[in-house]
Design a protein around this motif. Structure first.
Motif, PDB file in Angstrom:
ATOM      1  N   ALA A  56      -1.191  42.074  33.258  1.00 51.02           N
ATOM      2  CA  ALA A  56      -0.912  43.293  34.021  1.00 51.02           C
ATOM      3  C   ALA A  56       0.547  43.717  33.926  1.00 51.02           C
ATOM      4  O   ALA A  56       0.913  44.813  34.382  1.00 51.02           O
ATOM      5  N   GLY A  57       1.406  42.854  33.356  1.00 55.97           N
ATOM      6  CA  GLY A  57       2.816  43.188  33.214  1.00 55.97           C
ATOM      7  C   GLY A  57       3.592  43.190  34.513  1.00 55.97           C
ATOM      8  O   GLY A  57       4.500  44.013  34.698  1.00 55.97           O
ATOM      9  N   VAL A  58       3.254  42.255  35.414  1.00 53.04           N
ATOM     10  CA  VAL A  58       3.951  42.185  36.706  1.00 53.04           C
ATOM     11  C   VAL A  58       4.537  40.784  36.880  1.00 53.04           C
ATOM     12  O   VAL A  58       4.082  39.825  36.243  1.00 53.04           O
ATOM     13  N   PRO A  59       5.556  40.629  37.738  1.00 54.86           N
ATOM     14  CA  PRO A  59       6.188  39.312  37.905  1.00 54.86           C
ATOM     15  C   PRO A  59       5.309  38.345  38.695  1.00 54.86           C
ATOM     16  O   PRO A  59       4.438  38.746  39.466  1.00 54.86           O
ATOM     17  N   VAL A  60       5.578  37.066  38.482  1.00 54.77           N
ATOM     18  CA  VAL A  60       4.958  36.000  39.271  1.00 54.77           C
ATOM     19  C   VAL A  60       5.971  35.556  40.330  1.00 54.77           C
ATOM     20  O   VAL A  60       7.134  35.289  40.011  1.00 54.77           O
ATOM     21  N   ILE A  61       5.537  35.495  41.573  1.00 52.15           N
ATOM     22  CA  ILE A  61       6.382  35.002  42.663  1.00 52.15           C
ATOM     23  C   ILE A  61       5.775  33.687  43.142  1.00 52.15           C
ATOM     24  O   ILE A  61       4.659  33.664  43.662  1.00 52.15           O
ATOM     25  N   ARG A  62       6.499  32.610  42.960  1.00 54.08           N
ATOM     26  CA  ARG A  62       5.996  31.285  43.336  1.00 54.08           C
ATOM     27  C   ARG A  62       6.451  30.958  44.764  1.00 54.08           C
ATOM     28  O   ARG A  62       7.633  30.682  44.999  1.00 54.08           O
ATOM     29  N   LEU A  63       5.531  31.006  45.700  1.00 55.77           N
ATOM     30  CA  LEU A  63       5.822  30.703  47.099  1.00 55.77           C
ATOM     31  C   LEU A  63       5.154  29.386  47.477  1.00 55.77           C
ATOM     32  O   LEU A  63       4.060  29.079  47.020  1.00 55.77           O
ATOM     33  N   ASP A  64       5.816  28.635  48.328  1.00 52.11           N
ATOM     34  CA  ASP A  64       5.300  27.337  48.767  1.00 52.11           C
ATOM     35  C   ASP A  64       4.888  27.429  50.229  1.00 52.11           C
ATOM     36  O   ASP A  64       5.744  27.553  51.107  1.00 52.11           O
ATOM     37  N   PRO A  65       3.590  27.355  50.527  1.00 55.77           N
ATOM     38  CA  PRO A  65       3.152  27.477  51.923  1.00 55.77           C
ATOM     39  C   PRO A  65       3.330  26.211  52.745  1.00 55.77           C
ATOM     40  O   PRO A  65       3.126  26.242  53.962  1.00 55.77           O
ATOM     41  N   LEU A  66       3.709  25.101  52.122  1.00 53.02           N
ATOM     42  CA  LEU A  66       3.784  23.825  52.833  1.00 53.02           C
ATOM     43  C   LEU A  66       5.183  23.219  52.870  1.00 53.02           C
ATOM     44  O   LEU A  66       5.538  22.532  53.819  1.00 53.02           O
TER      45      LEU A  66
END
Length: 322
Positions: free
Chosen positions: A280-290
């Motif tokens: 899709a040509g969009v960034p990945v945001i890596r979030l940590d829920p824990l």
């Protein structure tokens, strides 16, 4: 002669086995007696020596340490492991058997660990089920209808409700700390949670209306509270991979609706979500829920990553748009 020797060894082995079993039985008897004595008459569960507060997941550690700074705080589900499918170990059961207080989310989030929490509570161990407290408050206010999400620790507003419940419960635990200091610690904890809420409101305000595809349903509270929009979940059921048809449908919607970013999590396999972002040509945001046990550091780090990711997506599409 050989048969007699074999028979003798068999008898000696049998004797050793019975001796070992007898020792185990005695140890078990001592343990059961201790448990029975410590939970007798419905009194608060109190261990010998240092007060021990058990928390189910790492984010709750910060709250336990703030309210019970003199206690030993033990986390059940290790950092980096999803609580949804966590399989309790015998050592977890032993730890819960020694608890002076237990803090959990509840409402099914910790899965197989919750029956052990039930047993601790049945032995009069002071227990806070954060999710139940938030659920009850939000249901009474009508705000929980149709959208309730058990990932309450990611919502500063929900955690203010949780702090009140923790304060009420931990205040009754002998040895938690001086009562005057306890009230001051509780006030300071509430103020720090309010500050996190203010930071999220301030820094996410320019990104209100931004759209996200998330890996699983951990982020609906943050999205709703701070004006973001979640359009799809790659894995609606934790640890269940989507079908090729599901992935194709998500990609089609991403292209049609112009999604701003894809959110992944370190506890889950991100391959499918990352591939969707690439296509899709969009960034990945890596979030940590824990996180790793510091709720405030986790929340601030996720906010930094979220703002940076949304800014990156805006620069890809229109550098002057923000």
């Amino acid at each position: 002669m050989a048969q007699d020797q074999a028979k003798g060894r068999s008898v000696r082995l049998s004797t050793l086995q019975w001796s070992a079993l007898a020792v185990v039985a005695v140890l078990l008897g001592v343990g059961v007696a201790a448990i029975s004595q410590r939970s007798a008459d419905g009194q608060s569960w109190q261990s010998d020596g240092e007060v021990q507060v058990i928390v189910s997941i790492p984010p709750l550690r910060s709250f336990a340490e703030a309210l019970a700074p003199d206690a030993e705080v033990v986390v059940m589900v290790p950092a980096g492991v999803s609580p949804h499918g966590y399989e309790p170990r015998p050592s977890d059961m032993a730890t819960l058997a020694r608890a002076d207080a237990v803090l959990a989310i509840g409402r099914g989030l910790e899965g197989r660990l919750l029956p052990a929490v039930d047993r601790a509570e049945a032995r009069s161990v002071p227990t806070v089920r954060v999710g139940e407290q938030v659920w009850s408050t939000e249901t009474d206010s009508g705000s929980a209808v149709g959208r309730w999400d058990a990932h309450v620790w990611l919502d500063p507003g929900a955690m203010l409700i949780a702090v009140d419940a923790m304060v009420e419960t931990l205040r009754s635990v002998p040895g938690v700390g001086d009562q005057a200091r306890f009230e001051a610690d509780a006030a300071a904890l509430r103020a720090r949670v309010v500050a996190i809420d203010a930071a999220y409101r301030d820094r996410l305000a320019p990104w209100a209306g931004s759209t996200l595809v998330v890996q699983h349903g951990a982020w609906s509270r943050i999205a709703e509270r701070y004006g973001l929009v979640i359009t799809d979940k790659v894995t609606p059921v934790p640890h269940a991979e989507p079908t090729p048809s599901d992935v194709a449908d998500i990609l089609r919607r991403m292209r049609a609706e112009g999604v701003d970013a894809v959110v992944t999590e370190p506890q889950l396999n991100a391959a499918t979500a990352e591939r969707l972002a690439e296509l899709a040509g969009v960034p990945v945001i890596r979030l940590d829920p824990l996180g790793r046990g510091d709720w405030f550091a986790m929340m601030n780090d996720n906010l930094d990553r979220l703002v940076a990711g949304l800014a990156s997506g805006a620069e890809r599409t229109d550098p002057a748009s923000r």
